[in-house]
Design an enzyme around this catalytic site. Structure first.
Site, PDB file in Angstrom:
ATOM      1  N   ASP A 341       0.827  -1.221   0.000  1.00  0.00           N
ATOM      2  CA  ASP A 341       0.000   0.000   0.000  1.00  0.00           C
ATOM      3  C   ASP A 341       0.857   1.265   0.000  1.00  0.00           C
ATOM      4  O   ASP A 341       0.428   2.309   0.473  1.00  0.00           O
ATOM      5  CB  ASP A 341      -0.894   0.018   1.253  1.00  0.00           C
ATOM      6  CG  ASP A 341      -1.762  -1.211   1.349  1.00  0.00           C
ATOM      7  OD1 ASP A 341      -2.389  -1.560   0.341  1.00  0.00           O
ATOM      8  OD2 ASP A 341      -1.817  -1.819   2.424  1.00  0.00           O
ATOM      9  N   SER A 366       2.266   6.806   0.764  1.00  0.00           N
ATOM     10  CA  SER A 366       1.427   5.906   1.554  1.00  0.00           C
ATOM     11  C   SER A 366       0.014   6.037   1.008  1.00  0.00           C
ATOM     12  O   SER A 366      -0.576   7.110   1.070  1.00  0.00           O
ATOM     13  CB  SER A 366       1.465   6.300   3.031  1.00  0.00           C
ATOM     14  OG  SER A 366       0.591   5.475   3.759  1.00  0.00           O
ATOM     15  N   ARG A 367      -0.513   4.933   0.456  1.00  0.00           N
ATOM     16  CA  ARG A 367      -1.783   5.038  -0.267  1.00  0.00           C
ATOM     17  C   ARG A 367      -3.007   5.029   0.637  1.00  0.00           C
ATOM     18  O   ARG A 367      -4.039   5.544   0.262  1.00  0.00           O
ATOM     19  CB  ARG A 367      -1.892   3.906  -1.304  1.00  0.00           C
ATOM     20  CG  ARG A 367      -0.796   3.994  -2.350  1.00  0.00           C
ATOM     21  CD  ARG A 367      -0.993   3.040  -3.511  1.00  0.00           C
ATOM     22  NE  ARG A 367       0.184   3.082  -4.373  1.00  0.00           N
ATOM     23  CZ  ARG A 367       1.196   2.226  -4.309  1.00  0.00           C
ATOM     24  NH1 ARG A 367       1.165   1.251  -3.429  1.00  0.00           N
ATOM     25  NH2 ARG A 367       2.229   2.335  -5.112  1.00  0.00           N
ATOM     26  N   VAL A 368      -2.909   4.401   1.808  1.00  0.00           N
ATOM     27  CA  VAL A 368      -4.091   4.344   2.669  1.00  0.00           C
ATOM     28  C   VAL A 368      -3.846   4.949   4.051  1.00  0.00           C
ATOM     29  O   VAL A 368      -4.783   5.149   4.811  1.00  0.00           O
ATOM     30  CB  VAL A 368      -4.588   2.878   2.842  1.00  0.00           C
ATOM     31  CG1 VAL A 368      -5.029   2.297   1.537  1.00  0.00           C
ATOM     32  CG2 VAL A 368      -3.537   2.007   3.494  1.00  0.00           C
TER      33      VAL A 368
END
Length: 503
Positions: A341, A366-368
């Site tokens: 992620d 950081s995607r989430v």
């Protein structure tokens, strides 16, 4: 006196009725060929993939290849103890490792056996090392922060509980240091996670140093170390990450939080490549087998945040990948980047120029994690990321020696000071309120007139001043975790008071 036939019949009937015989069916084969941690076994027609096999001298094996004439298995022990013609028995169970609370504070090998000299581990529970990851309906979105205590990470690349965040970079750029900082920082966190450090293919001295560091900082009381050293056979390196994950899943399904660090998956892929080539599986790109992506995806997919109905536990994974000459476009790095992620990218050029942790803000993402970041940090970090991006663009432009206008010069000066602020010593993680105070001072121009060489001292003395004179404000910031107008005014007052007496 003659015995009548009906008497004999009665005796035989009675014996038959009372007969409690037990039959045990065992399937046994024999070793055709052995060497390099691999054995080919003939005669086990019903063996399952992943099943444990018993060989002589206490050596265990695991079935990996199911072929027409024989099965290929990997050996968890010295293959010198096994010779051709030896009997091999099926166990009927898949590879499992011991799990439970008794594992906490211990150092174990890839099979879950203690190697720290503290005696046997008293637990009756075990879990299979390779399972199917929880499905979509069993999970919930990532919404709780996992604080690493590293300013550059918590501010700009936040990690949430249940996330998979890759740490990637060349050798000796501080990848393990960030992971160990994250473990140490969990000590005083609410709802403290169990931390599992999996060392794959590391030197024994390196693992011993990590264990010593964790003990020195009081972190071993909530940590487990799984070690498959560089001298171990490839099969043990191959199963070590799955072992660490299985140990963590026991706590996950109890509704607890877990942090697992895989250090590192490059060596894990190399061990799997070795096994695959010895088992005559067809090689693909860079001689890796075609399923090397699946090797890591089925491991990392087990990291998740469970829904409330399933206990609400989480398993956060921090896999580490070592690059060659900063090449993130190589086969294994791109594989793992696409599974995770987001990634924390550490650059050797930054490391050697004294910026530590050497996080490349432009390539890290950081995607989430943003959904899990605390509100106060989100409020100050948005500005920080923008300032750093503008600084990096301007710094590249300023190298040409062209005349810059006053606004650009001001931006460059602030960027230089922010870079200094984001530097942090190893094994010294910071609390959220200290991070927010430091970044607030940087992004709101309070350090613009402080010489770059004094910024680190400014920060250290600011923390000491805040603790001594404004403990109530720092406590309020820690409890609220959000910056309202009143709290902002208090922070400004605190920083102005400190600046008035800073020399």
């Amino acid at each position: 006196m003659a015995i009548r036939p009906e008497e004999i019949t009665a005796v035989i009937k009675k014996q038959i009725e009372g007969f409690a015989g037990s039959t045990e069916l065992k399937e046994e084969g024999s070793v055709l060929q052995v060497g390099d941690g691999i054995a080919r076994v003939y005669g086990l027609e019903n063996a399952m993939a992943g099943e444990l096999l018993e060989l002589p001298n206490g050596v265990m094996g695991m079935v990996l290849n199911l072929e027409k004439e024989n099965v290929g298995c990997v050996l968890f022990g010295a293959d010198a103890l096994v010779k051709e013609g030896d009997p091999v028995r099926r166990t009927g169970r898949v590879a499992q490792v011991p799990v439970g609370d008794a594992m906490v504070g211990r150092v174990v090998d890839a099979l879950g056996r203690p190697i720290d000299g503290k005696g046997p581990i008293k637990t009756t529970k075990s879990r299979p090392i390779d399972i199917v990851a929880p499905g979509v309906m069993e999970r919930s979105p990532v919404n709780e922060p996992l604080q690493t205590g590293v300013k550059a990470v918590d501010a700009m690349i936040p990690i949430g509980r249940g996330q998979r965040e890759l740490i990637i970079g060349d050798r000796q750029t501080g990848k393990t240091a960030i992971a160990i900082d994250a473990i140490i920082n969990q000590k005083n966190q609410p709802n403290r996670p169990i931390c599992i450090y999996v060392a794959v293919g590391q030197k024994q001295s390196t693992v011993a140093a990590v264990v010593q560091t964790l003990q020195d900082h009081g972190a071993m009381e909530y940590s487990i170390v799984v070690s498959a050293g560089a001298s171990e056979p490839a099969p043990l390196l191959y199963i070590a990450p799955y072992t660490g994950c299985a140990i963590g899943e026991e706590f996950l399904w109890q509704g607890k939080h877990v942090l697992v660090i895989y250090d590192d998956l490059s060596k894990h892929a190399q061990a799997y490549r070795q096994l695959s080539l010895l088992l005559r599986r067809p090689p693909g790109r860079e001689a890796y087998p075609g399923d090397v992506f699946y090797l890591h995806s089925r491991l990392l997919e087990r990291a998740c945040k469970l829904s409330k109905e399933n206990g609400g536990g989480s398993l956060t994974a921090l896999p580490i990948i070592e690059t060659q000459a900063n090449d993130v476009s190589a086969y294994i790095p791109t594989n793992v980047i696409s599974i995770t992620d987001g990634q924390i990218y550490l650059e050797s050029n930054l490391f050697y120029s004294g910026i530590r942790p050497a996080v490349n803000v432009g390539l890290s993402v950081s995607r989430v994690g943003g959904a899990a970041q605390s509100k106060a940090m989100k409020q100050v970090a948005g500005r920080l990321r923008l300032d750093m991006a503008q600084f990096n663009a301007l710094a590249a432009f300023a190298q040409f020696g062209s005349e810059l206008d006053a606004a650009s010069q001001k931006q460059l000066a602030r960027g230089e000071r922010l870079v200094e602020l984001l530097k942090q010593d190893q094994y010294q993680p910071l609390t959220v309120e200290r991070q927010v105070l430091s970044i607030y001072a940087g992004t709101n121009g309070f350090v613009d007139d402080v010489p770059s060489k004094d910024v680190r001292r400014f920060e250290a003395e600011l923390f000491a001043f805040a603790d001594a004179r404004h403990g109530a404000t720092m406590k309020e910031l820690a409890d609220k975790r959000v910056l309202d107008d009143a709290l902002k005014a208090k922070l400004e007052t605190l920083i102005k008071e400190f600046k008035a007496q800073f020399k």
